[in-house]
Write a protein that holds these residues in place. Structure first.
Motif, PDB file in Angstrom:
ATOM      1  N   GLY A 294       0.799  -1.218   0.000  1.00 58.08           N
ATOM      2  CA  GLY A 294       0.000   0.000   0.000  1.00 58.08           C
ATOM      3  C   GLY A 294       0.829   1.265   0.000  1.00 58.08           C
ATOM      4  N   TYR A 295       2.147   1.140   0.266  1.00 60.29           N
ATOM      5  CA  TYR A 295       2.974   2.338   0.262  1.00 60.29           C
ATOM      6  C   TYR A 295       4.285   2.127  -0.509  1.00 60.29           C
TER       7      TYR A 295
ATOM      8  N   LYS B 105      -1.434   1.240  -7.484  1.00 61.48           N
ATOM      9  CA  LYS B 105      -0.947   2.167  -8.511  1.00 61.48           C
ATOM     10  C   LYS B 105      -1.129   3.612  -8.052  1.00 61.48           C
ATOM     11  N   ALA B 106      -2.287   3.886  -7.459  1.00 65.05           N
ATOM     12  CA  ALA B 106      -2.556   5.242  -6.976  1.00 65.05           C
ATOM     13  C   ALA B 106      -1.582   5.622  -5.867  1.00 65.05           C
ATOM     14  N   ALA B 107      -1.267   4.667  -4.991  1.00 66.95           N
ATOM     15  CA  ALA B 107      -0.341   4.934  -3.898  1.00 66.95           C
ATOM     16  C   ALA B 107       1.067   5.208  -4.404  1.00 66.95           C
ATOM     17  N   ASN B 108       1.406   4.636  -5.563  1.00 68.43           N
ATOM     18  CA  ASN B 108       2.745   4.813  -6.127  1.00 68.43           C
ATOM     19  C   ASN B 108       2.908   6.120  -6.885  1.00 68.43           C
TER      20      ASN B 108
ATOM     21  N   ILE C 186       6.997  12.010  -9.379  1.00 66.10           N
ATOM     22  CA  ILE C 186       7.666  10.723  -9.565  1.00 66.10           C
ATOM     23  C   ILE C 186       6.728   9.787 -10.292  1.00 66.10           C
ATOM     24  N   ASP C 187       7.218   9.173 -11.373  1.00 60.17           N
ATOM     25  CA  ASP C 187       6.365   8.257 -12.112  1.00 60.17           C
ATOM     26  C   ASP C 187       6.516   6.850 -11.567  1.00 60.17           C
TER      27      ASP C 187
END
Length: 217
Positions: free
Chosen positions: A75-76, A185-188, A193-194
């Motif tokens: 999640g992170y 994906k949203a958390a990343n 930063i991509d």
């Protein structure tokens, strides 16, 4: 999940504990394993943990047509996904051999994993890994859950080591898995930063400007 397996195996090797093998469950058909499974709990070293306690509550397995795919996200951090690991079905259970072939698929490397070592070091490592029958056995229980028993088992002249730990999975759905992937994906997607953890053009320009200002001061 691949980092979890590697780290846990290293801990077990360090303390060198031995646990007797689990009994094989009643024969089951391959169809009973098909589908998406979500990690529910972990048993290791005589202790039981909820998946959330070990950062594995967003870990999923998908078994389809004798292939295993794994998705895991804390999640992170960036999510991890491994697809199409080959399973073998016999005696009512699926088995994934933890050998060099599966290690290559997990790591994404296609070459010899020991290729970068000098001859003497490579021979020593090969000797240590000789007699490796480490594996993951997937069994279905009467409650309809999936149990993954991870065996670390090496027996050779230099090393004799055997232990195991268990992961319990409950039935899930493709929709729940896709939702977990979307959340990861949203958390990343951190500003600037991509997904490959590289600065986008705007952030790179800002960083360069900041460096110039710092140097002038």
């Amino acid at each position: 999940m691949k980092k979890f397996i590697a780290n846990t195996a290293a801990v077990m090797a360090a303390i060198c504990m031995t646990v007797p093998a689990m009994p094989v469950m009643a024969a089951t058909s391959e169809a009973d394993f098909e589908g998406v499974w979500k990690c529910e709990s972990l048993s290791a070293f005589g202790f039981d943990f909820d998946a959330a306690d070990y950062g594995m509550d967003d870990s999923y397995l998908t078994i389809q047509d004798g292939k295993l795919s794994i998705f895991s996200s804390s999640g992170y951090t960036e999510d991890e996904e491994v697809k199409d690991l080959d399973l073998e079905f016999a005696d009512g259970k699926y088995t994934l051999k933890l050998d060099e072939d599966s290690a290559k698929k997990v790591s994404g490397e296609s070459d010899d994993l020991l290729a970068g070592m000098d001859k003497d070091t490579k021979e020593k490592v090969e000797a240590l890994l000789d007699g490796n029958t480490s594996r993951i056995e997937f069994e279905s229980d009467e409650a309809g859950k999936l149990k993954a028993v991870i065996y670390i088992d090496i027996d050779n002249d230099a090393l004799k080591f055997a232990t195991h730990f268990d992961l319990d999975f409950v039935a899930s759905t493709d929709a729940e898995l896709e939702a977990a992937k979307a959340d990861a994906k949203a958390a990343n997607e951190i500003d600037g930063i991509d997904e490959d953890m590289t600065l986008d053009e705007g952030a790179a320009d800002d960083a360069a400007t900041a460096d110039v200002v710092t140097e002038e001061v």
